[in-house]
Motif scaffolding. Structure first.
Motif, mmCIF file in Angstrom:
data_model
loop_
_atom_site.group_PDB
_atom_site.id
_atom_site.type_symbol
_atom_site.label_atom_id
_atom_site.label_comp_id
_atom_site.label_asym_id
_atom_site.label_seq_id
_atom_site.Cartn_x
_atom_site.Cartn_y
_atom_site.Cartn_z
ATOM 1 N N GLY A 73 15.991 23.807 -0.025
ATOM 2 C CA GLY A 73 14.587 23.796 0.494
ATOM 3 C C GLY A 73 14.441 22.966 1.856
ATOM 4 N N ARG A 74 15.590 23.170 2.615
ATOM 5 C CA ARG A 74 15.559 22.477 4.126
ATOM 6 C C ARG A 74 14.464 23.386 4.963
ATOM 7 N N THR A 75 13.877 22.768 5.653
ATOM 8 C CA THR A 75 13.058 23.185 6.953
ATOM 9 C C THR A 75 13.042 22.373 7.942
ATOM 10 N N GLY A 76 12.456 22.885 9.155
ATOM 11 C CA GLY A 76 12.620 21.943 10.312
ATOM 12 C C GLY A 76 13.770 21.690 10.762
ATOM 13 N N PRO A 77 13.855 20.254 11.190
ATOM 14 C CA PRO A 77 14.848 19.580 11.724
ATOM 15 C C PRO A 77 16.113 19.498 10.744
ATOM 16 N N ASP A 78 15.848 19.710 9.424
ATOM 17 C CA ASP A 78 16.955 19.880 8.488
ATOM 18 C C ASP A 78 17.393 21.175 8.499
ATOM 19 N N ALA A 79 16.810 22.132 8.353
ATOM 20 C CA ALA A 79 17.379 23.351 8.671
ATOM 21 C C ALA A 79 18.177 23.663 9.810
ATOM 22 N N TYR A 80 17.605 22.886 10.911
ATOM 23 C CA TYR A 80 18.364 23.313 12.355
ATOM 24 C C TYR A 80 19.713 22.799 12.212
ATOM 25 N N PHE A 81 19.862 21.398 12.094
ATOM 26 C CA PHE A 81 20.985 20.610 11.841
ATOM 27 C C PHE A 81 22.015 21.407 10.992
ATOM 28 N N SER A 82 21.444 21.833 10.040
ATOM 29 C CA SER A 82 22.292 22.532 8.923
ATOM 30 C C SER A 82 22.948 23.605 9.611
ATOM 31 N N ALA A 83 22.393 24.448 10.463
ATOM 32 C CA ALA A 83 22.793 25.390 11.304
ATOM 33 C C ALA A 83 23.838 24.922 12.309
ATOM 34 N N VAL A 84 23.546 23.786 13.045
ATOM 35 C CA VAL A 84 24.465 23.370 13.970
ATOM 36 C C VAL A 84 25.752 23.060 13.026
ATOM 37 N N LYS A 85 25.857 22.048 12.101
ATOM 38 C CA LYS A 85 27.178 21.965 11.463
ATOM 39 C C LYS A 85 27.751 23.311 11.011
#
Length: 143
Positions: A73-85
């Motif tokens: 259920g990640r969206t917005g900043p949570d999804a973005y920073f998941s992609a960075v990691k």
């Protein structure tokens, strides 16, 4: 929080469609790795996903935000920073750990890659001057 990472700032688009649509920029996390006063650099190998960047010198790694980054259920900043990691862990083994922060944006419409992407530059401070590649795409690495 940066507005471009807010829940209403963007929309999902099929990647194949997005790669041919210059009317929408794709956010691309772009991580620059620093150990003390030295930066990691490398030559982009032919096994990298972006053919237009093969054999070019680079000081950063990164990539697209993928459907896996929106899991749980990640969206917005949570999804973005998941992609960075995920991008960091897919491309490099960093035995000394790291800390990262957003420091800049790259908006370069002078070439085909830049016309489709907005690079979000992360400065990644390394605990050690060591970074082993997990992919052949990071050739001739050094600090």
């Amino acid at each position: 929080m940066l507005r471009f990472l807010g829940p209403r700032a963007g929309r999902d688009q099929d990647r194949a469609e997005a790669e041919d649509d210059p009317t929408h920029k794709q956010l691309i996390p772009y991580c620059v790795f620093r150990a003390g006063d030295k930066l990691l650099h490398y030559t982009r190998g032919k096994s990298g996903g972006e053919n237009r960047l093969h054999a070019k010198l680079s000081v950063g790694v990164g990539g697209h935000i993928n459907p896996i980054d929106t899991g749980d259920g990640r969206t917005g900043p949570d999804a973005y920073f998941s992609a960075v990691k995920r991008e960091i862990e897919e491309e490099l083994d960093l035995p000394g750990g790291y800390e990262q922060k957003i420091v800049a944006l790259i908006n370069d419409d002078s070439n085909a890659v830049g016309q489709l992407h907005l690079g979000v530059v992360h400065l990644v401070d390394l605990g050690l001057e060591r970074a082993a590649a997990r992919e052949d795409a990071l050739a001739e690495r050094g600090f």
